[in-house]
Design a protein around this motif. Structure first.
Motif, PDB file in Angstrom:
ATOM      1  N   LEU A 129       0.847  -1.170   0.000  1.00  0.00           N
ATOM      2  CA  LEU A 129       0.000   0.000   0.000  1.00  0.00           C
ATOM      3  C   LEU A 129       0.889   1.228   0.000  1.00  0.00           C
ATOM      4  CD1 LEU A 129      -2.646  -0.984   2.694  1.00  0.00           C
ATOM      5  CD2 LEU A 129      -2.920  -1.019   0.220  1.00  0.00           C
ATOM      6  N   GLU A 130       0.561   2.210  -0.834  1.00  0.00           N
ATOM      7  CA  GLU A 130       1.310   3.452  -0.847  1.00  0.00           C
ATOM      8  C   GLU A 130       0.733   4.379   0.204  1.00  0.00           C
ATOM      9  OE1 GLU A 130       2.509   7.126  -3.814  1.00  0.00           O
ATOM     10  OE2 GLU A 130       1.524   5.361  -4.618  1.00  0.00           O
ATOM     11  N   VAL A 131       1.590   4.885   1.072  1.00  0.00           N
ATOM     12  CA  VAL A 131       1.170   5.781   2.140  1.00  0.00           C
ATOM     13  C   VAL A 131       1.619   7.196   1.760  1.00  0.00           C
ATOM     14  CG1 VAL A 131       1.352   6.307   4.588  1.00  0.00           C
ATOM     15  CG2 VAL A 131       1.421   3.937   3.816  1.00  0.00           C
ATOM     16  N   THR A 132       0.664   8.112   1.707  1.00  0.00           N
ATOM     17  CA  THR A 132       0.982   9.496   1.390  1.00  0.00           C
ATOM     18  C   THR A 132       1.328  10.265   2.662  1.00  0.00           C
ATOM     19  OG1 THR A 132      -1.289  10.229   1.609  1.00  0.00           O
ATOM     20  CG2 THR A 132      -0.597   9.444  -0.573  1.00  0.00           C
ATOM     21  N   GLU A 133       1.850  11.432   2.512  1.00  0.00           N
ATOM     22  CA  GLU A 133       2.200  12.258   3.668  1.00  0.00           C
ATOM     23  C   GLU A 133       0.980  12.580   4.511  1.00  0.00           C
ATOM     24  OE1 GLU A 133       4.533  16.429   4.614  1.00  0.00           O
ATOM     25  OE2 GLU A 133       4.713  15.512   2.636  1.00  0.00           O
ATOM     26  N   GLU A 134      -0.168  12.781   3.855  1.00  0.00           N
ATOM     27  CA  GLU A 134      -1.403  13.094   4.590  1.00  0.00           C
ATOM     28  C   GLU A 134      -1.856  11.908   5.446  1.00  0.00           C
ATOM     29  OE1 GLU A 134      -1.333  13.552   1.071  1.00  0.00           O
ATOM     30  OE2 GLU A 134      -0.629  15.587   1.422  1.00  0.00           O
ATOM     31  N   ASP A 135      -1.570  10.681   4.990  1.00  0.00           N
ATOM     32  CA  ASP A 135      -1.967   9.489   5.751  1.00  0.00           C
ATOM     33  C   ASP A 135      -1.188   9.402   7.039  1.00  0.00           C
ATOM     34  OD1 ASP A 135      -3.733   8.749   3.780  1.00  0.00           O
ATOM     35  OD2 ASP A 135      -2.307   7.436   2.781  1.00  0.00           O
TER      36      ASP A 135
END
Length: 77
Positions: free
Chosen positions: A71-77
């Motif tokens: 899963l790609e985790v973004t900075e907002e996550d």
């Protein structure tokens, strides 16, 4: 004759600087190059201590897509 020697030396230094400044990819994993949950907590720290990383290098995590997912985790996550 001296100018040929200096131009060769200059070319060799430029080549070495270009070669040493290239970003590299490092495959993280075991003998079969597949990432797995570490068998002990400090396993990746021990691996990283043996390797010299530079800005621009990449870590590649290869995994078995039949048993794992990413899963790609973004900075907002």
């Amino acid at each position: 004759m001296a100018s040929v020697k200096y131009s060769f030396l200059f070319s060799a230094v430029v080549f070495l600087l270009c070669f040493l400044s290239e970003a590299r990819e490092f495959v993280v994993g075991s003998e079969n190059n597949l990432w797995a949950v570490p068998s002990f907590v400090d396993e990746f720290n021990k691996w990283a201590e043996k390797t010299r990383f530079q800005i621009g290098d990449s870590l590649v995590l290869k995994y078995d897509s039949k048993t794992d997912s990413v899963l790609e985790v973004t900075e907002e996550d």
